[in-house]
Design an enzyme around this catalytic site. Sequence first.
Site, PDB file in Angstrom:
ATOM      1  N   CYS A   2      32.094  28.930  41.229  1.00  0.00           N
ATOM      2  CA  CYS A   2      32.146  30.237  41.805  1.00  0.00           C
ATOM      3  C   CYS A   2      31.660  30.136  43.251  1.00  0.00           C
ATOM      4  O   CYS A   2      31.296  28.871  43.968  1.00  0.00           O
ATOM      5  CB  CYS A   2      31.080  31.134  41.179  1.00  0.00           C
ATOM      6  SG  CYS A   2      31.310  31.332  39.415  1.00  0.00           S
ATOM      7  N   ARG A  50      33.578  35.005  41.249  1.00  0.00           N
ATOM      8  CA  ARG A  50      33.561  34.294  40.072  1.00  0.00           C
ATOM      9  C   ARG A  50      35.033  33.680  39.828  1.00  0.00           C
ATOM     10  O   ARG A  50      35.877  34.259  40.001  1.00  0.00           O
ATOM     11  CB  ARG A  50      33.361  35.254  38.954  1.00  0.00           C
ATOM     12  CG  ARG A  50      33.268  34.412  37.561  1.00  0.00           C
ATOM     13  CD  ARG A  50      32.833  35.162  36.353  1.00  0.00           C
ATOM     14  NE  ARG A  50      32.509  34.295  35.169  1.00  0.00           N
ATOM     15  CZ  ARG A  50      32.838  34.702  34.066  1.00  0.00           C
ATOM     16  NH1 ARG A  50      33.295  35.960  33.907  1.00  0.00           N
ATOM     17  NH2 ARG A  50      32.737  33.953  32.961  1.00  0.00           N
TER      18      ARG A  50
END
Length: 620
Positions: A2, A50
């Site tokens: 991420c 993410r």
Amino acid sequence: MCGIAGWADFDRDLTAERPVLQKMVDTMAFRGPDDEGLWLQPHCALGHRRLSVIDLEGGRQPMVTPETLPDGTPLAAISYSGEVYNFTELRDELTAHGHRFRTRSDTEVVLRAYLEWGADFVRRLNGMFAFAIWDSRVEELLLYRDRLGVKPLFYYPTPAGVLFGSEPKAILAHPESRAALTLEGLRDVLSFVRVPGQTPLDGMYEVRPGHILRVRHGRRTEQKYWELECRPHTDDVPATVGAVRGLLEDIVSRQLVADVPLCTLLSGGLDSSALTALAQRRLDADGGGRIRSFSVDFEGQVENFAPEPLREAPDQPFAAELVRHVGTDHQTILLNNADLVAPNIRAAVSRAWDLPFGDGDLGPSLYLLFRAVREQSTVALSGESADEVFGGYLWFHDEKAVQADTFPWHALGERSITEQSTAFLNPDLTARLNLPEYIADQYHSALREVPHLTGETGHDRRMRTASYLNLTRWLPVMLDRKDRLSMASGIEVRVPFCDHRLVEYVFNVPWSMKTFDGREKSLLRAATADLLPESIVQRRKAPYPSTQDPGYDRAIKQILGKIVAEPSSPALPLFDLDALDQHLNAPVEAASSMQERGLYNETPIRLAEWVADYEVDVLV
């Protein structure tokens, strides 16, 4: 995998700063194409992008504890990037301590491990990671980075706190930051030595590998939780080979865990072939089918290949033999010059780096490889750091380089790295930079860090030093390149050879044992020989491939010519325009070497484009 970003400020209320945090997070959309989240408290703002890999539904971030303070504030919150490969064992241990879990994600394990064991819990983690934890109980921000620095984490101190992000672009999106280049920053760009914690941007730093940065009421303290240590090595050669094999099997098995499609990057060299064979063996044992593998090549390169000093043969025949031997589902990504010099591709590579680093056509080719891989896989296993760990580079085996009073990679070749990287700089600027003195200072500073066994002398002492320098001053170059160019395409690249257990073990193996068969990477070769075709077992070390087409070099000159012809280019005062003019008028008769491209031909392009694109204040 991420992207994280955030801000701690102890003199203002950050709950009103959502637009600023959103702008920081937006810069990292490519690192996290699947989801985003913001969490703001009076003195801390955490942001997250993410890339979903484990627990696709439950691992949303920033993640907060269900437990709260009396006013309803969560005890702690986390914005996390990376993978912890032993999270299942840690989860079981935490459950035994009474913790209850709402998700299957490693992020929740990390957060609850912090609550259970405090800041030093990071010593229990096996993985690659960079994350921020805000502890509401004491109003403290903690920034963590993994032991080898596989995952990046930048920060920018402010009068009342700190800005941070997975990439410089996240910090530069904040109005309190600025992009400025000083002499010290330019030295960092041109010296080809990655100094831990340092960046080319004035006022911006990296959390050092194996460190925690703690920010509390505006005060910053740095805490080291890991470093390479010396231990006597008591195993004989067979036991050492067996230990390496056992570690590799465990590491690869752990790193095959994902809830998304996974692959390997296969060059046909020893490192990538060993990982691919180990991965396929694990899948065969589990009934998991064929693993995907990918390699990169250039149109016409196999048919027209010319042997080079560091590459005796093209990669593809070796990769194909490995595929036949272990049975992967393989694809070769073919590139051409038009791909490598396309303006949109070069701009994407520059934007991925954020900083004026690079190495010729390797950047565009890696970016294009990752972009193609991402169409079929989200996670890839790659062989970075095997050469640093096992001693694969030429400079480990060249006596001049080994004995040189400088970094080993600076002691090879007829022209020094600094001569090539400053070839087109203004001579007065080159004199003020004084790169030889700067590199010497950094070298002797690094020497003071190197651990040694009591009584360790001679060649053993020197080779331990060489290993340490490669792991701490060279490996970051390779890891940065891998991270920026893979994450720019939203793909997570895992690096099994960076597992700290393997690094610690092999670091303490005597050099004579690391080369017991008279060749480079003897231990890795012996530990995986039974899995590989004999041609790969016997193949010499070869670097990542570079195109041999001189058309690439001609195209690069055209790009440089346009920069020089633009009088408003803000970087022009940095350069010796007469030297550039002579270079541009010289005919291109053959393809440049990989090093010559990266240092000599393209340094002025990278600097000029970076200064212009990022509106850098040049303070040299």
